[in-house]
Design an enzyme around this catalytic site. Sequence first.
Site, PDB file in Angstrom:
ATOM      1  N   PRO A   1       0.821  -1.213   0.000  1.00 16.31           N
ATOM      2  CA  PRO A   1       0.000   0.000   0.000  1.00 16.31           C
ATOM      3  C   PRO A   1       0.854   1.262   0.000  1.00 16.31           C
ATOM      4  O   PRO A   1       1.591   1.518   0.945  1.00 16.31           O
ATOM      5  CB  PRO A   1      -0.822  -0.126   1.282  1.00 16.31           C
ATOM      6  CG  PRO A   1      -0.276  -1.257   2.047  1.00 16.31           C
ATOM      7  CD  PRO A   1       0.742  -1.963   1.245  1.00 16.31           C
ATOM      8  N   GLU A   2       0.769   2.013  -1.065  1.00 16.62           N
ATOM      9  CA  GLU A   2       1.430   3.307  -1.165  1.00 16.62           C
ATOM     10  C   GLU A   2       0.322   4.357  -1.286  1.00 16.62           C
ATOM     11  O   GLU A   2      -0.848   4.046  -1.060  1.00 16.62           O
ATOM     12  CB  GLU A   2       2.383   3.319  -2.371  1.00 16.62           C
ATOM     13  CG  GLU A   2       3.390   2.165  -2.334  1.00 16.62           C
ATOM     14  CD  GLU A   2       4.300   2.098  -3.554  1.00 16.62           C
ATOM     15  OE1 GLU A   2       4.525   3.142  -4.190  1.00 16.62           O
ATOM     16  OE2 GLU A   2       4.791   1.002  -3.869  1.00 16.62           O
TER      17      GLU A   2
END
Length: 277
Positions: free
Chosen positions: A2-3
């Site tokens: 998750p960015e």
Amino acid sequence: MPELPEVQTIVSTLQPVVVGTAIKKVELFRREIVHLEKSTAAEPFDLAAQLVGRQITALTRRGKRIIFTLKDGAQFYIHLGMTGRLIAQHKPIEPVKHTHLRLMLSNGKLLDFIDPRRFGGVWWLGQDARPDGDLGPEPLTLRSAELYQSLAKTHRAVKSALLDQHVIAGLGNIYVDEALFAASIHPATLSDTLSLEQTAALLRAIKSTLNSAIKHRGSSVHDYRDGNNEAGVFQTLHKVYNRKGQPCLRCGTPLQRIVLGGRGTCFCPKCQPEPNS
DNA sequence: GTCCATGTTCTTTA
DNA sequence: CTAAAGAACATGGA
């Protein structure tokens, strides 16, 4: 992983579920995932005691952090680490393996924090601490002159600088590689050798890559799901990430993989030529 | 069984 | 002292 685009998608999907509700009950299955931002408080911190009965008035994102604001101004944030998920359950179901925290909301929905690798966690801030005092600027509103200045201050591979959350907040391994390809910059280029023009092109590439990824609801490479447990589709549009040996989509040259700053790094040796230094 | 994936923090090195 | 490089963490999958 998750960015920024994944975290933004999670926040967008969860906002209608959680904002305005109160927390009725807290189930904490793993105490170690709760952290206090600072303080060496000897006494054990009771997350449930802080949360139960309080209303969630806002759900926002800063960098890769998901920030909950409560009615009295107290805040906490969840960071998903590498494999974390934050998922709304619309029906009562048993928590799956690696569910570390479950919030039961006044509208009957459940909010589960699931994280097999446990690089993620919950950080309690209270009413005084700021959620982002240690983070660099947001990429989507950053101006190139500012990025140029901060890159000039550090002498290391531009990829390493872009992964540093103090320099710019929200980028991870996927989007750094994608943005460097879009800007035709070799990832090992020393950050303090980039011209203002190159930096402006790099920032444009970062913004367009992130905006496109947000539009496609993030990249589901391994574990990522949005707040409704649905995968994103941007992984099908990756041009370099995880494409070692496959032809460059721009010139056909086989993509290379090197290790930079301990991270796998994919790039096109022709479109992103090594800087001569 | 080995190795690899990665975000962040901690430790070591220069 | 500072800055940068490297190790460590955890677990599932190849």
